[in-house]
Design a protein around this motif. Structure first.
Motif, PDB file in Angstrom:
ATOM      1  N   ARG A   2       0.822  -1.199   0.000  1.00  0.00           N
ATOM      2  CA  ARG A   2       0.000   0.000   0.000  1.00  0.00           C
ATOM      3  C   ARG A   2       0.864   1.260   0.000  1.00  0.00           C
ATOM      4  O   ARG A   2       0.483   2.292  -0.549  1.00  0.00           O
ATOM      5  CB  ARG A   2      -0.942   0.006   1.192  1.00  0.00           C
ATOM      6  CG  ARG A   2      -1.953  -1.138   1.205  1.00  0.00           C
ATOM      7  CD  ARG A   2      -2.750  -1.130   2.495  1.00  0.00           C
ATOM      8  NE  ARG A   2      -1.868  -1.251   3.652  1.00  0.00           N
ATOM      9  CZ  ARG A   2      -2.254  -1.027   4.906  1.00  0.00           C
ATOM     10  NH1 ARG A   2      -3.509  -0.666   5.163  1.00  0.00           N
ATOM     11  NH2 ARG A   2      -1.399  -1.165   5.898  1.00  0.00           N
TER      12      ARG A   2
ATOM     13  N   HIS B 103     -21.037   3.359  -4.469  1.00  0.00           N
ATOM     14  CA  HIS B 103     -19.805   3.172  -5.234  1.00  0.00           C
ATOM     15  C   HIS B 103     -20.124   3.228  -6.728  1.00  0.00           C
ATOM     16  O   HIS B 103     -21.256   2.995  -7.139  1.00  0.00           O
ATOM     17  CB  HIS B 103     -19.172   1.819  -4.908  1.00  0.00           C
ATOM     18  CG  HIS B 103     -18.761   1.670  -3.475  1.00  0.00           C
ATOM     19  ND1 HIS B 103     -19.676   1.380  -2.480  1.00  0.00           N
ATOM     20  CD2 HIS B 103     -17.547   1.796  -2.868  1.00  0.00           C
ATOM     21  CE1 HIS B 103     -19.040   1.318  -1.314  1.00  0.00           C
ATOM     22  NE2 HIS B 103     -17.756   1.556  -1.523  1.00  0.00           N
TER      23      HIS B 103
ATOM     24  N   GLN C 175     -16.917   0.498 -10.776  1.00  0.00           N
ATOM     25  CA  GLN C 175     -15.597  -0.110 -10.555  1.00  0.00           C
ATOM     26  C   GLN C 175     -15.291  -0.255  -9.064  1.00  0.00           C
ATOM     27  O   GLN C 175     -14.170  -0.593  -8.689  1.00  0.00           O
ATOM     28  CB  GLN C 175     -14.509   0.751 -11.222  1.00  0.00           C
ATOM     29  CG  GLN C 175     -14.358   0.525 -12.727  1.00  0.00           C
ATOM     30  CD  GLN C 175     -15.562   1.027 -13.497  1.00  0.00           C
ATOM     31  OE1 GLN C 175     -15.999   2.161 -13.300  1.00  0.00           O
ATOM     32  NE2 GLN C 175     -16.111   0.196 -14.370  1.00  0.00           N
ATOM     33  N   GLY C 176     -16.301  -0.003  -8.228  1.00  0.00           N
ATOM     34  CA  GLY C 176     -16.123  -0.184  -6.798  1.00  0.00           C
ATOM     35  C   GLY C 176     -15.503   0.992  -6.070  1.00  0.00           C
ATOM     36  O   GLY C 176     -15.161   0.890  -4.889  1.00  0.00           O
ATOM     37  N   ARG C 177     -15.379   2.121  -6.750  1.00  0.00           N
ATOM     38  CA  ARG C 177     -14.811   3.302  -6.108  1.00  0.00           C
ATOM     39  C   ARG C 177     -15.901   4.057  -5.358  1.00  0.00           C
ATOM     40  O   ARG C 177     -17.018   4.192  -5.856  1.00  0.00           O
ATOM     41  CB  ARG C 177     -14.166   4.211  -7.158  1.00  0.00           C
ATOM     42  CG  ARG C 177     -12.928   3.592  -7.804  1.00  0.00           C
ATOM     43  CD  ARG C 177     -12.390   4.448  -8.932  1.00  0.00           C
ATOM     44  NE  ARG C 177     -13.270   4.436 -10.081  1.00  0.00           N
ATOM     45  CZ  ARG C 177     -12.870   4.199 -11.346  1.00  0.00           C
ATOM     46  NH1 ARG C 177     -11.595   3.936 -11.586  1.00  0.00           N
ATOM     47  NH2 ARG C 177     -13.729   4.238 -12.339  1.00  0.00           N
TER      48      ARG C 177
ATOM     49  N   ASP D 295      -8.834   1.281   0.220  1.00  0.00           N
ATOM     50  CA  ASP D 295      -7.955   0.299   0.872  1.00  0.00           C
ATOM     51  C   ASP D 295      -6.532   0.320   0.310  1.00  0.00           C
ATOM     52  O   ASP D 295      -5.644  -0.354   0.826  1.00  0.00           O
ATOM     53  CB  ASP D 295      -8.540  -1.111   0.777  1.00  0.00           C
ATOM     54  CG  ASP D 295      -8.738  -1.589  -0.663  1.00  0.00           C
ATOM     55  OD1 ASP D 295      -8.170  -0.974  -1.593  1.00  0.00           O
ATOM     56  OD2 ASP D 295      -9.469  -2.584  -0.859  1.00  0.00           O
TER      57      ASP D 295
ATOM     58  N   GLU E 212      -5.403  -1.101  -2.048  1.00  0.00           N
ATOM     59  CA  GLU E 212      -5.060  -2.406  -2.612  1.00  0.00           C
ATOM     60  C   GLU E 212      -5.891  -2.639  -3.871  1.00  0.00           C
ATOM     61  O   GLU E 212      -5.351  -2.874  -4.952  1.00  0.00           O
ATOM     62  CB  GLU E 212      -5.314  -3.513  -1.590  1.00  0.00           C
ATOM     63  CG  GLU E 212      -4.392  -3.437  -0.387  1.00  0.00           C
ATOM     64  CD  GLU E 212      -4.717  -4.490   0.659  1.00  0.00           C
ATOM     65  OE1 GLU E 212      -3.763  -5.004   1.264  1.00  0.00           O
ATOM     66  OE2 GLU E 212      -5.908  -4.785   0.871  1.00  0.00           O
ATOM     67  N   ASN E 213      -7.208  -2.551  -3.705  1.00  0.00           N
ATOM     68  CA  ASN E 213      -8.101  -2.695  -4.849  1.00  0.00           C
ATOM     69  C   ASN E 213      -8.648  -1.350  -5.327  1.00  0.00           C
ATOM     70  O   ASN E 213      -8.967  -1.189  -6.502  1.00  0.00           O
ATOM     71  CB  ASN E 213      -9.276  -3.609  -4.481  1.00  0.00           C
ATOM     72  CG  ASN E 213      -8.822  -4.977  -4.025  1.00  0.00           C
ATOM     73  OD1 ASN E 213      -8.152  -5.689  -4.756  1.00  0.00           O
ATOM     74  ND2 ASN E 213      -9.182  -5.352  -2.800  1.00  0.00           N
ATOM     75  N   VAL E 214      -8.770  -0.418  -4.403  1.00  0.00           N
ATOM     76  CA  VAL E 214      -9.349   0.896  -4.727  1.00  0.00           C
ATOM     77  C   VAL E 214      -8.497   1.994  -4.104  1.00  0.00           C
ATOM     78  O   VAL E 214      -8.204   1.959  -2.911  1.00  0.00           O
ATOM     79  CB  VAL E 214     -10.795   1.008  -4.188  1.00  0.00           C
ATOM     80  CG1 VAL E 214     -11.380   2.368  -4.517  1.00  0.00           C
ATOM     81  CG2 VAL E 214     -11.670  -0.102  -4.752  1.00  0.00           C
ATOM     82  N   ASP E 215      -8.094   2.966  -4.931  1.00  0.00           N
ATOM     83  CA  ASP E 215      -7.301   4.074  -4.395  1.00  0.00           C
ATOM     84  C   ASP E 215      -7.748   5.429  -4.943  1.00  0.00           C
ATOM     85  O   ASP E 215      -7.041   6.426  -4.766  1.00  0.00           O
ATOM     86  CB  ASP E 215      -5.813   3.861  -4.688  1.00  0.00           C
ATOM     87  CG  ASP E 215      -5.463   4.034  -6.159  1.00  0.00           C
ATOM     88  OD1 ASP E 215      -6.318   3.745  -7.018  1.00  0.00           O
ATOM     89  OD2 ASP E 215      -4.332   4.473  -6.458  1.00  0.00           O
TER      90      ASP E 215
END
Length: 248
Positions: free
Chosen positions: A39, A95, A98-100, A139, A141-144
């Motif tokens: 991260r 969200h 794309q999960g953001r 996180d 990791e998957n979403v920034d």
């Protein structure tokens, strides 16, 4: 490079001081071994991407950000309590596809805009706190990154006073300088055509790369829905913006 960054940010008068780990957005970064946490690499890469992979520029930006966070006392801002008026001005809900996470800044409607901006320093502290809380949804990791929606419902050309303009200018500078690459897109909704200058005014304060992420949307649920639904599922979008969610 990172040991130099730490010394410049935290011990500029003693360049031989022992380098220690520091925390940025809940991620501990060890300057001597940043690879211990993937991260950390994601966060550091944000500064590089913001400066088009120019290492020295990214280094300068990171140092400035660490100093700014100390000067602003971010830890204190995170726990500061603000008047009730601010509770409706910033919301995190849902969200994108794309999960953001999607964050909402409401500078119109039922929000007392005059009171909101009556104290520019207070507004800036609140706005920074809201950004920090929004970043907690990432996180690294998957979403920034996140999507931002700014709502100007009912705002008139005459209602934007000196305080609001000053706050907008300072906030824009802060987020461009100290929160790099957190924004994937920003939508300005309920913006009357005659207030298009609000949208274009931001161009003077930011890079072309950042400004390209901005979109101005007209008024009304249907119009807003047409613009947002390609990016946000109807179940994740409040009804007031053309979706199906009973958000508020």
């Amino acid at each position: 490079m990172l040991p130099e960054v730490w010394r410049a940010a935290y011990s500029p008068d003693d360049l031989k001081a022992e380098v220690k780990s520091f925390t940025l957005w809940r991620v501990t970064i060890d300057p001597n071994n940043p690879a211990t946490d993937a991260r950390a690499s994601v966060i550091l890469m944000k500064f590089l991407r913001a400066k088009e992979l120019k290492v020295n520029d990214a280094k300068t930006a990171l140092i400035a950000t660490l100093r700014w966070r100390d000067e602003m006392k971010i830890d204190e801002i995170e726990t500061e309590e603000f008047p009730k008026i601010f509770s409706g001005a910033g919301r995190n809900f849902g969200h994108d596809k794309q999960g953001r996470p999607v964050t909402y800044n409401v500078y119109g409607g039922d929000v007392d805009v005059k009171e909101l901006f009556s104290d520019v320093r207070r507004f800036i502290r609140w706005r920074v706190q809201f950004m920090e809380k929004s970043i907690e949804l990432l996180d690294f990791e998957n979403v920034d990154q996140m999507v931002q929606i700014h709502d100007y419902k009912g705002v008139s050309m005459m209602s934007r006073g000196a305080n609001e303009k000053a706050a907008a200018s300072e906030a824009t500078n802060i987020f461009q300088s100290h929160y790099p690459e957190f924004l994937v897109s920003k939508f300005f909704v309920n913006v009357p055509t005659f207030m298009a200058w609000v949208f274009w005014a931001f161009k003077a304060f930011m890079s072309a790369k950042t400004f390209a992420k901005f979109s101005m949307v007209g008024t009304g649920e249907s119009t807003i829905g047409v613009a947002l639904l390609p990016y946000i599922d109807a179940k994740e979008l409040p009804k007031v913006y053309g979706g199906e969610a009973d958000a508020w």
